[in-house]
Write a protein that holds these residues in place. Structure first.
Motif: not given
Length: 199
Positions: A55-59, A64-67, A70-76, A92-93
């Motif tokens: 688990v790391t930080y979203c750039p 938190f993200t697993a590389g 994160c799912p929120i930033c990646a979602s269009p 966030v949760a």
């Protein structure tokens, strides 16, 4: 005097280091783990090690993200024009549970707290300013806790965001649903009156 074997005492001590866990709760957890079959205890230990390693930080948002993102930033489907600034990944949760917010986040990983030797440079404020400077952000919502440190952090960041010509808003505070006016303190009532809206 130690009542338990040294390895068990050590396990109890480790559980007691967790936030919100006292001595008796630590003992219960340690006894529970000892009662697990070996493969389940190993799976528990492996899950801790795996989470710590992967688990790391979203750039982008510092959540938190697993590389990668994160799912929120990646979602269009998320609205990139709004950023909700929170102190902690748990926040966030909490906001996501409301199902009312569809924008992006920025996690500070703390709040300004001189008493605890936490200053602005100890928080992820610079990445937030870099995100805003790139453009496309119309509103930043300050969603830090309504305590002294949370307010100070929100005010500090709001001042830094002034030159960017965008809306900086603060979460409304007031009487909780199911609460009673007679039990509300003066500051909460004042905030509730200031944050009132038309019905």
């Amino acid at each position: 005097m130690e009542y338990f074997p040294a390895p068990l005492e050590k396990l109890v001590e480790q559980f007691a280091r967790l936030p919100g866990i006292g001595g008796k709760s630590a003992q219960r957890l340690a006894f529970f783990v000892l009662g697990l079959p070996e493969e389940e205890a190993q799976a528990f230990a492996d899950a801790i090690i795996d989470a710590k390693r992967s688990v790391t930080y979203c750039p982008v948002c510092q959540n938190f993200t697993a590389g990668g993102l994160c799912p929120i930033c990646a979602s269009p489907k998320r609205d990139g024009s709004t950023i909700c600034v929170v102190a902690d990944p748990r926040d966030v949760a909490a906001v996501e549970r409301s199902r009312e917010y569809n924008g992006h986040y920025h996690v500070l990983h703390g709040v300004i707290s001189p008493m605890n030797h936490v200053g602005p440079d100890d928080l992820s404020i610079k990445p937030l300013l870099e995100r805003v400077a790139k453009g496309g952000v119309e509103e930043v919502i300050m969603a830090t806790n309504p305590d002294t440190e949370g307010e100070a952090t929100a005010m500090y960041i709001a001042r830094l965001l002034k030159p960017f010509d965008l809306r900086v808003t603060r979460l409304a505070y007031g009487i909780p649903v199911g609460g009673h006016l007679e039990f509300a303190d003066d500051a909460t009532l004042m905030r509730a009156l200031e944050g009132r809206r038309e019905m």
